[in-house]
Design an enzyme around this catalytic site. Structure first.
Site, short mmCIF file in Angstrom:
data_model
loop_
_atom_site.label_atom_id
_atom_site.label_comp_id
_atom_site.label_asym_id
_atom_site.label_seq_id
_atom_site.Cartn_x
_atom_site.Cartn_y
_atom_site.Cartn_z
N TRP A 164 11.98 19.99 -66.24
CA TRP A 164 12.70 19.81 -64.98
C TRP A 164 13.90 20.73 -64.87
CZ3 TRP A 164 9.84 18.29 -61.38
CH2 TRP A 164 8.81 17.38 -61.62
N ASP A 234 21.05 16.49 -62.93
CA ASP A 234 19.86 15.84 -62.40
C ASP A 234 19.69 14.53 -63.18
OD1 ASP A 234 17.32 14.97 -61.77
OD2 ASP A 234 16.30 16.87 -62.21
N LYS A 258 12.20 6.37 -59.73
CA LYS A 258 12.05 5.96 -61.12
C LYS A 258 12.78 4.64 -61.37
CE LYS A 258 11.41 10.70 -61.58
NZ LYS A 258 10.06 10.75 -62.00
N1 PMP Z 1 13.89 15.97 -61.97
C1 PMP Z 1 13.40 15.06 -62.82
C2 PMP Z 1 14.18 14.75 -64.05
C3 PMP Z 1 12.20 14.41 -62.55
O1 PMP Z 1 11.71 13.51 -63.39
C4 PMP Z 1 11.51 14.72 -61.36
C5 PMP Z 1 10.22 14.01 -60.96
N2 PMP Z 1 9.44 13.54 -61.91
C6 PMP Z 1 12.04 15.69 -60.52
C7 PMP Z 1 13.23 16.29 -60.85
C8 PMP Z 1 11.33 16.07 -59.25
O2 PMP Z 1 11.48 15.01 -58.39
P1 PMP Z 1 10.75 14.91 -56.97
O3 PMP Z 1 9.30 14.74 -57.26
O4 PMP Z 1 11.40 13.70 -56.38
O5 PMP Z 1 11.04 16.16 -56.23
#
Ligand code: PMP
Length: 423
Positions: A164, A234, A258
């Site tokens: 991520w 994040d 989450k």
């Molecule tokens: N950052 C993290 C730490 C994530 O776990 C996720 C999604 N699993 C995201 C960003 C991306 O999120 P989204 O699908 O809501 O764009």
């Protein structure tokens, strides 16, 4: 509340969930269908059984539900779901569902304001920070952050601890000059760097981290101090899982799906002095100033999602706040990691012990050929979504706030039994 009966071919009686004991609160829903030669209209009239039957209570509903270890969208608290169910049809006497309300009406304003206020209480958010309820997921923030916080010429630092933060870095390359100042890639993203060894740029506008890598299961237990600029995190997968000193950050962002609600809501907590400097080409929907000035109501927000987040925040406050929540999360994580570590290598977690995530627990089987069987058998026992992310394989148990201790205990018992049968 009353509803007039139109001429009807079908009459279905539904409970009014706001008053479960009052049998007069049964609303006939009418639909009209054109009769054809092949279709004979029938009249469905729900009988007294339906009238007096209460909607599923927690005890019966528990039996139907699985333990859902998905990484997100993820399990939500049972009591929150039941509350939402009871309010779905007629929100607190308003005569309509939250899904049907004007986002500018007083009912929805009270919902979004309460959600913000409870979140502020939970995270003890200082008044010099704005809370924004946005859309587009955390992925949209990968672009919005550089667009709002720097110019195309500015340097920014990224610590890459997993997929991520890597994605966030790659997106930022379009809007400024990001530098990866540390990457855990060569060690398969199993570590968090020591902060003293970080080679931070002296002129970086911000330092970006992913507080919890959902796929790799590595979590910052403390946070680095930026040499220059501000700290941006994040927190999608550990948001509201423990207390956080918000004042150490310039910006925190998180997708809701989450720990705090359904997908479709993205929360940004931003220090107010960082708002108002967006690059000229920034789309209006990505400009924090627009959302801040309009209290997240510049356009139609994800109303129902915000309502659900509000119910989760209220529940977390009622649980005693994030200190209490953290205690429960630590206990769940401890028993799961202990089961892995005590398995004499049958199960393994590759992550450095000091930075193991309280939320996402990746593990593998020594005999990798048994992984499919493990996931299949677990699903039969109503423990689902244990497959690891397609990029890393193995298994992953996401044990967010809403995963009850009983779910983790059941998983651990199953792991022990599986080992006994397959060792
Ligand atoms: N950052 C993290 C730490 C994530 O776990 C996720 C999604 N699993 C995201 C960003 C991306 O999120 P989204 O699908 O809501 O764009």
């Amino acid at each position: 509340m009353s509803m007039s009966m139109a001429t009807s071919n079908h009459t279905l009686f539904l409970h009014n969930p706001t008053n479960l004991t009052n049998t007069t609160n049964l609303f006939p829903i009418t639909t009209t269908r054109t009769a054809t030669t092949t279709f004979k209209p029938i009249s469905i009239k729900c009988t007294a059984t339906t009238r007096t039957q209460a909607p599923p209570q927690a005890s019966t509903q528990f039996q139907d539900r699985v333990f859902n270890f998905a990484a997100g969208p993820a399990t939500l608290p049972e009591n929150v779901l039941l509350k939402a169910q009871s309010e779905l049809y007629n929100w607190r006497g308003s005569g309509m569902s939250v899904m049907e309300m004007s986002h500018r009406g007083k009912e929805f304003l009270s919902i979004i304001q309460k959600a913000e206020s409870d979140l502020r209480t939970l995270l003890n958010i200082p008044s010099e920070y704005s809370v924004l309820f946005l859309q587009g997921g955390a992925t949209t923030q990968f672009a919005a952050i550089p667009l709002n916080l720097c110019t195309p010429q500015d340097t920014v630092d990224y610590v890459v601890t997993g997929s991520w933060s890597d994605k966030a870095f790659k997106e930022a390359q379009k809007y400024c000059k990001p530098k990866v100042i540390w990457s855990g890639k060569s060690e398969k993203y199993t570590k968090i760097p020591s902060f003293s060894g970080l080679n931070q740029s002296t002129d970086a506008r911000y330092l970006h981290i992913c507080a919890n890598e959902t796929i790799h299961g590595v979590e910052f237990k403390d946070y680095p101090t930026p040499k220059n600029g501000v700290l941006v995190a994040d927190m999608s997968s550990n948001f509201c899982s423990k207390p956080v000193d918000v004042s150490r950050f310039g910006l925190i962002y998180a997708g809701a799906q989450k720990n705090v609600g359904p997908s479709g809501v993205t929360i940004v907590i931003i220090r107010k002095d960082l708002i108002g400097n967006a690059q000229g080409l920034t789309p209006v929907m990505l400009d924090y100033k627009i959302h801040d000035e309009n209290n997240s109501l510049y356009n139609t927000p994800p109303c129902y999602g915000i309502y659900m987040c509000g119910l989760v925040f209220e529940d977390l406050v009622e649980q005693g706040g994030l200190k209490e929540v953290e205690k429960k999360n630590k206990k769940k994580a401890e028993i799961l990691y202990n089961a892995i570590d005590d398995s004499k290598g049958f199960f393994r977690c590759p992550v450095d012990k000091s930075v193991r995530s309280l939320m996402n627990v990746p593990f593998t089987l020594e005999k990798a050929e048994l992984e499919v069987e493990f996931i299949k058998e677990a699903a039969k026992e109503k423990m689902v979504q244990l497959k690891g992310h397609r990029s890393v394989g193995g298994m992953r148990a996401s044990i967010y706030n809403a995963m009850p201790l009983a779910g983790v205990e059941k998983l651990v018992a199953f792991m022990k039994d599986f080992q006994a049968r397959h060792a």
